[in-house]
Design a protein around this motif. Sequence first.
Motif: not given
Length: 195
Positions: A127-148
């Motif tokens: 869906a849309g430019a970012g692929g599957i929004p839920l999966l993209t969002g989960l990966l973003l959350v994972y990497y935000a937590v990982y970076v912190l």
Amino acid sequence: MHGPAMSGWLLMALCAVTGSYCLLRTRTGSEEERRTARAEALMGFGMAAMAVPAAAVAPPAWGWGVYAVLFGAAALRALWFSRRSGHHLHHLVGSSAMVYMALVMGRAGAGGHGGHAAHTMGSPGMAGAGGIPLLTGLLLVYYAVYVLRSGARLVPVTATVPGGPPSAGWGTRPELALACRLTMGIAMFAMLLTL
């Protein structure tokens, strides 16, 4: 800033330097540390290759499939080694995220590279430019937590053991290995944001 091409070049350079340092780390340490360094070097160089702006080097249509197969194999390898070390679970997530990004950018067409400009997908599965929004969002959350978490762990690390000699060389410095992991986490987060 000079637009998406400049940020793509900067991201590519950062990932290539990080991959190079991880490659240097493969010469020292235990077998597990060398295995981890090899996986991180692959991730760094793969991210560097994916970040090259399409305006400079347009990837062939089959290139995204090569990325997907390469990082799919890396994900299977990380899954196998995760039995011994929890850090390989992070490599599993990272390799799987690379497969996901390669598939999304491959479906977006030749323009979906480097700067990750907005695309319209013809496939109902992405869906849309970012692929599957839920999966993209989960990966973003994972990497935000990982970076912190990585950043917090980096703060107290010192280059020498109290009362001991300084580290033997560049490949054995724990703060540089943590900085590389932090850098790749930030780069992955940036790539997912612009997907």
